[in-house]
Design a protein around this motif. Structure first.
Motif, PDB file in Angstrom:
ATOM      1  N   ILE A  16      37.566  45.611  43.888  1.00 36.13           N
ATOM      2  CA  ILE A  16      37.801  45.961  42.485  1.00 36.13           C
ATOM      3  C   ILE A  16      39.024  45.227  41.961  1.00 36.13           C
ATOM      4  N   ILE A  17      38.897  44.653  40.775  1.00 34.02           N
ATOM      5  CA  ILE A  17      40.031  44.042  40.087  1.00 34.02           C
ATOM      6  C   ILE A  17      40.339  44.893  38.859  1.00 34.02           C
ATOM      7  N   PRO A  18      41.528  45.502  38.805  1.00 31.52           N
ATOM      8  CA  PRO A  18      41.880  46.277  37.601  1.00 31.52           C
ATOM      9  C   PRO A  18      42.191  45.341  36.435  1.00 31.52           C
ATOM     10  N   PHE A  19      41.861  45.780  35.227  1.00 33.30           N
ATOM     11  CA  PHE A  19      42.138  44.988  34.028  1.00 33.30           C
ATOM     12  C   PHE A  19      43.324  45.583  33.270  1.00 33.30           C
ATOM     13  N   LYS A  20      44.191  44.709  32.776  1.00 25.67           N
ATOM     14  CA  LYS A  20      45.261  45.155  31.890  1.00 25.67           C
ATOM     15  C   LYS A  20      44.699  45.295  30.479  1.00 25.67           C
ATOM     16  N   LYS A  21      45.217  46.228  29.735  1.00 21.18           N
ATOM     17  CA  LYS A  21      44.714  46.508  28.392  1.00 21.18           C
ATOM     18  C   LYS A  21      44.810  45.267  27.507  1.00 21.18           C
ATOM     19  N   ASN A  22      43.685  44.907  26.908  1.00 25.17           N
ATOM     20  CA  ASN A  22      43.561  43.779  25.967  1.00 25.17           C
ATOM     21  C   ASN A  22      43.707  42.397  26.606  1.00 25.17           C
ATOM     22  N   LYS A  23      43.937  42.328  27.922  1.00 26.00           N
ATOM     23  CA  LYS A  23      44.001  41.012  28.594  1.00 26.00           C
ATOM     24  C   LYS A  23      42.579  40.533  28.879  1.00 26.00           C
ATOM     25  N   SER A  24      42.265  39.313  28.423  1.00 24.25           N
ATOM     26  CA  SER A  24      40.890  38.825  28.580  1.00 24.25           C
ATOM     27  C   SER A  24      40.791  37.587  29.457  1.00 24.25           C
ATOM     28  N   GLU A  25      41.901  36.913  29.729  1.00 20.57           N
ATOM     29  CA  GLU A  25      41.851  35.644  30.457  1.00 20.57           C
ATOM     30  C   GLU A  25      42.501  35.791  31.829  1.00 20.57           C
ATOM     31  N   TYR A  26      41.737  35.423  32.883  1.00 20.13           N
ATOM     32  CA  TYR A  26      42.265  35.447  34.247  1.00 20.13           C
ATOM     33  C   TYR A  26      42.206  34.039  34.806  1.00 20.13           C
ATOM     34  N   LEU A  27      43.389  33.468  35.037  1.00 19.42           N
ATOM     35  CA  LEU A  27      43.508  32.079  35.487  1.00 19.42           C
ATOM     36  C   LEU A  27      43.426  32.016  37.004  1.00 19.42           C
ATOM     37  N   ILE A  54      29.341  40.724  39.063  1.00 19.67           N
ATOM     38  CA  ILE A  54      30.475  41.414  38.446  1.00 19.67           C
ATOM     39  C   ILE A  54      29.960  42.497  37.500  1.00 19.67           C
ATOM     40  N   LYS A  55      30.365  43.707  37.772  1.00 18.50           N
ATOM     41  CA  LYS A  55      30.112  44.810  36.849  1.00 18.50           C
ATOM     42  C   LYS A  55      31.453  45.117  36.184  1.00 18.50           C
ATOM     43  N   ALA A  56      31.567  44.706  34.920  1.00 16.43           N
ATOM     44  CA  ALA A  56      32.838  44.818  34.204  1.00 16.43           C
ATOM     45  C   ALA A  56      32.824  46.053  33.312  1.00 16.43           C
ATOM     46  N   TYR A  57      33.857  46.875  33.445  1.00 14.57           N
ATOM     47  CA  TYR A  57      33.921  48.137  32.711  1.00 14.57           C
ATOM     48  C   TYR A  57      35.139  48.171  31.794  1.00 14.57           C
ATOM     49  N   SER A  58      34.925  48.663  30.590  1.00 18.59           N
ATOM     50  CA  SER A  58      36.031  48.922  29.667  1.00 18.59           C
ATOM     51  C   SER A  58      36.244  50.428  29.599  1.00 18.59           C
ATOM     52  N   ARG A  81      39.443  50.591  33.232  1.00 18.22           N
ATOM     53  CA  ARG A  81      39.251  49.174  32.893  1.00 18.22           C
ATOM     54  C   ARG A  81      39.297  48.373  34.186  1.00 18.22           C
ATOM     55  N   LYS A  82      38.131  47.869  34.603  1.00 23.37           N
ATOM     56  CA  LYS A  82      38.086  47.221  35.914  1.00 23.37           C
ATOM     57  C   LYS A  82      36.832  46.386  36.050  1.00 23.37           C
ATOM     58  N   ALA A  83      36.842  45.549  37.053  1.00 21.89           N
ATOM     59  CA  ALA A  83      35.638  44.816  37.458  1.00 21.89           C
ATOM     60  C   ALA A  83      35.321  45.191  38.887  1.00 21.89           C
ATOM     61  N   VAL A  84      34.099  45.620  39.114  1.00 24.80           N
ATOM     62  CA  VAL A  84      33.611  45.849  40.481  1.00 24.80           C
ATOM     63  C   VAL A  84      32.876  44.576  40.882  1.00 24.80           C
ATOM     64  N   ILE A  85      33.412  43.881  41.866  1.00 21.92           N
ATOM     65  CA  ILE A  85      32.916  42.547  42.224  1.00 21.92           C
ATOM     66  C   ILE A  85      32.275  42.583  43.608  1.00 21.92           C
ATOM     67  N   THR A  86      31.069  42.052  43.692  1.00 28.37           N
ATOM     68  CA  THR A  86      30.378  41.921  44.968  1.00 28.37           C
ATOM     69  C   THR A  86      30.131  40.437  45.222  1.00 28.37           C
ATOM     70  N   LEU A  87      30.646  39.960  46.351  1.00 27.52           N
ATOM     71  CA  LEU A  87      30.447  38.569  46.745  1.00 27.52           C
ATOM     72  C   LEU A  87      29.411  38.493  47.856  1.00 27.52           C
ATOM     73  N   ALA A  88      28.407  37.669  47.650  1.00 29.14           N
ATOM     74  CA  ALA A  88      27.465  37.352  48.727  1.00 29.14           C
ATOM     75  C   ALA A  88      27.955  36.068  49.371  1.00 29.14           C
ATOM     76  N   LEU A  89      28.308  36.159  50.640  1.00 23.61           N
ATOM     77  CA  LEU A  89      28.924  35.031  51.345  1.00 23.61           C
ATOM     78  C   LEU A  89      27.950  34.389  52.318  1.00 23.61           C
ATOM     79  N   GLU A  90      27.946  33.074  52.354  1.00 21.11           N
ATOM     80  CA  GLU A  90      27.107  32.328  53.283  1.00 21.11           C
ATOM     81  C   GLU A  90      27.993  31.643  54.313  1.00 21.11           C
TER      82      GLU A  90
END
Length: 626
Positions: A208-219, A242-246, A331-340
């Protein structure tokens, strides 16, 4: 048009309140459970085996009563006044702009068909069933979305009123025990996919990656510490989901757009760390599930009963600031990576891999031989050519135990029916390495499968002791508990067939007391719930899933199976957490949720669920496009 309702019925036995319409010569009992005129029907249905089913089949404008057992139906309709009438119900009754009339008869009653005509009319139909004509759809309803409730008449007295529900079924199996190759691997079973193979080349990571309020860009520099912590040296990212939640406050459109921007920037940053393209899947939604879970613990718990629109109107200004301690976690993204797994031998042909492997064995380079062996296994599985394993020449020596173990168990991985052959090979290997954890574990797994399928006479007590004794060789207790739960699942099945009900119940008690000792996959949860629903009761099945379905990371199919178990029960639907679960389902797949309220003839459960005001409110808020 030919439609058959599934053979699953809900019986409604209660006080009857009828509409002012033609009820023909039907006598409406005040209480069917207590009315002596219904005693024969009540007793007969109570003793009906669960294997016997009945339904209504529509063919153009004709309606047929369909049964799986003709003899059962003939014995039911014994008196001349015994029979069936059909209540033809239109979905238009449940339009969101209408008030539903409180009446037992939901639609239009068709003229009853009595015993002589019913029995004489039974004819064979598809699926070893029998059917008899019971009515015609009224011309004014012919184009409506319809359902057909059954009125069972005992000497013209209405004794049973039944709706027919279409509940989706899923495959199920034992809990996955895994097998030992280089490490313990499990099958990649999905609930709605018949694919059944062990994961050796791929693995998944979820975080899970937490989101900061109103931040939209992740470098990239924002993501790099996380990427490094994943330690993906031996893997490439094959796919990212990515399941992104507000949080729920503010405009829906703005919230979803912000989440999409955030998710796309994360994908772009991840892609910058590797050359192979990453397949991407992004979904966005407001986090109503965790909001409702959290709000129920605060002074604003009454918000749980409000509509989404009403809640948003409340969560502004001071209220929004007070709730920010919760909203910031939503405010978060639940991220699942399929790795090869990176494979330096993947471009090598099967024949060249075999010769390379044999040369490495000759030179006793075991570590590299294990790597080549893995690449070779992937090729053999793709080609479905297990016979090529015979071309591998490995001396039966202690230093080659890991390789010999994998050469044997891979056959079982490819086809369960190899279990007996693999077991015999592993028994020979056990003499060479009597304390090897991988060999010991695989021996018990294959022996278990032989016992489960009755391929050999195996003593239950001996098998149980062998499972427990795995602890001596370093096998974790959680794996032993998982295997013991499977042991009791099989025992319960066997004792049920033998009508040893006390022994069956003892196994059920062990399963319910033990399954929380280890982690379950989504498929495991489903299998266990379906097992308990069949062999124990629905409440135990619901308890298994109850906590799982209230999380935003729940598997979609698992959640919809839970809804299948519960949505027809007014007590379950009335629980405090049910709206949370429904909104979770809507977030995951709104179209699929709304489809539950289609006609049972149109892939729904039944639109008569909308008799429940609580369900109707949720449906009209989220599904009605009027």
């Amino acid at each position: 048009m030919k439609k058959i309702l599934p053979l699953f019925v809900i019986t409604l036995m209660c006080l009857f309140k009828t509409k002012a319409q033609n009820s023909f010569d039907i006598v409406f009992a005040q209480n069917t459970k207590q009315d002596s005129r219904c005693s024969y029907f009540n007793s007969y249905f109570k003793q009906t085996p669960k294997e016997i089913g009945f339904s209504i089949q529509r063919e153009n404008d004709k309606l047929y009563f369909v049964v799986t057992d003709k003899k059962w139906a003939i014995n039911l309709f014994k008196k001349s006044g015994d029979g069936i009438a059909i209540d033809v119900v239109s979905k238009s009754r449940y339009a969101c702009d209408k008030t539903i009339e409180d009446t037992q008869i939901k639609g239009t009653i068709l003229k009853p068909v009595y015993a002589k005509q019913l029995v004489r009319g039974f004819k064979p139909t598809l699926g070893k069933r029998f059917r008899t004509l019971v009515g015609t759809v009224p011309s004014n309803l012919i184009n409506d979305e319809l359902e057909f409730n059954i009125l069972f008449l005992n000497n013209k007295v209405l004794c049973r009123y039944q709706r027919i529900y279409n509940l989706e079924s899923y495959p199920w199996d034992l809990l996955d025990m895994g097998i030992y190759l280089d490490s313990l691997v499990y099958k990649s079973k999905k609930i709605t996919n018949t694919e059944d193979k062990f994961i050796t080349k791929y693995k998944k990571l979820k975080f899970i990656i937490p989101f900061k309020k109103n931040k939209s860009e992740y470098l990239p520099e924002d993501i790099k510490p996380l990427y490094d912590s994943l330690r993906l040296t031996d893997f490439n990212i094959k796919k990212i989901n990515i399941k992104a939640y507000s949080s729920i406050e503010g405009s829906l459109e703005r919230n979803l757009e912000l989440q999409k921007q955030r998710a796309n920037s994360i994908v772009k940053s991840m892609q910058s760390f590797q050359k192979p393209d990453i397949e991407t899947e992004i979904t966005t939604s407001e986090n109503w599930v965790e909001f409702l879970n959290d709000i129920s613990k605060t002074k604003y718990k009454n918000f749980v009963t409000l509509s989404k629109k009403e809640t948003k109107q409340k969560v502004i200004g001071t209220v929004s600031k007070e709730l920010e301690m919760y909203l910031k976690n939503h405010r978060k993204a639940v991220i699942t990576l399929a790795l090869e797994k990176k494979d330096k031998y993947k471009d090598m042909s099967t024949s060249l891999l075999i010769s390379t492997f044999n040369k490495l064995i000759d030179s006793e380079n075991v570590d590299e031989a294990l790597i080549v062996q893995n690449s070779l296994f992937e090729k053999i599985k793709e080609e479905n050519s297990p016979d090529k394993l015979k071309q591998l020449t490995v001396p039966k020596q202690l230093k080659f135990t890991s390789i010999l173990n994998k050469n044997s168990i891979i056959k079982y991985e490819m086809d369960l029916r190899y279990a007996k052959i693999v077991f015999d090979e592993l028994k020979t290997l056990e003499n060479l390495a009597p304390k090897n954890i991988k060999v010991k574990y695989n021996l018990v797994v294959t022996r278990f499968i032989i016992w489960r399928n009755n391929w050999e006479d195996i003593n239950e007590k001996t098998l149980k002791k062998q499972i427990i004794d795995l602890k001596k060789y370093g096998v974790e207790q959680s794996l032993i508990d998982r295997m013991l739960v499977n042991f009791h699942i099989v025992k319960a099945e066997k004792n049920m067939r033998a009508r040893k009900y006390e022994a069956k119940d003892a196994s059920l008690e062990f399963i319910i007391d033990t399954y929380k000792n280890f982690k379950l996959s989504n498929y495991d949860y489903l299998s266990l719930a379906q097992f308990l629903n069949y062999y124990s009761n629905k409440d135990d099945a619901i308890d298994v899933l109850d906590h799982k379905v209230r999380t935003i990371t729940v598997d979609e199919d698992l959640l919809f199976y839970y809804l299948n178990l519960t949505i027809t029960n007014t007590f379950n639907v009335a629980s405090e957490n049910y709206r949370t679960m429904m909104l979770n389902a809507i977030n995951l797949n709104e179209k699929r949720f709304c489809k539950l309220f289609n006609s049972s003839l149109n892939d729904g459960v039944t639109f008569q669920l909308l008799e429940n005001e609580y369900l109707r409110k949720t449906y009209c808020e989220n599904c009605s496009k009027d």
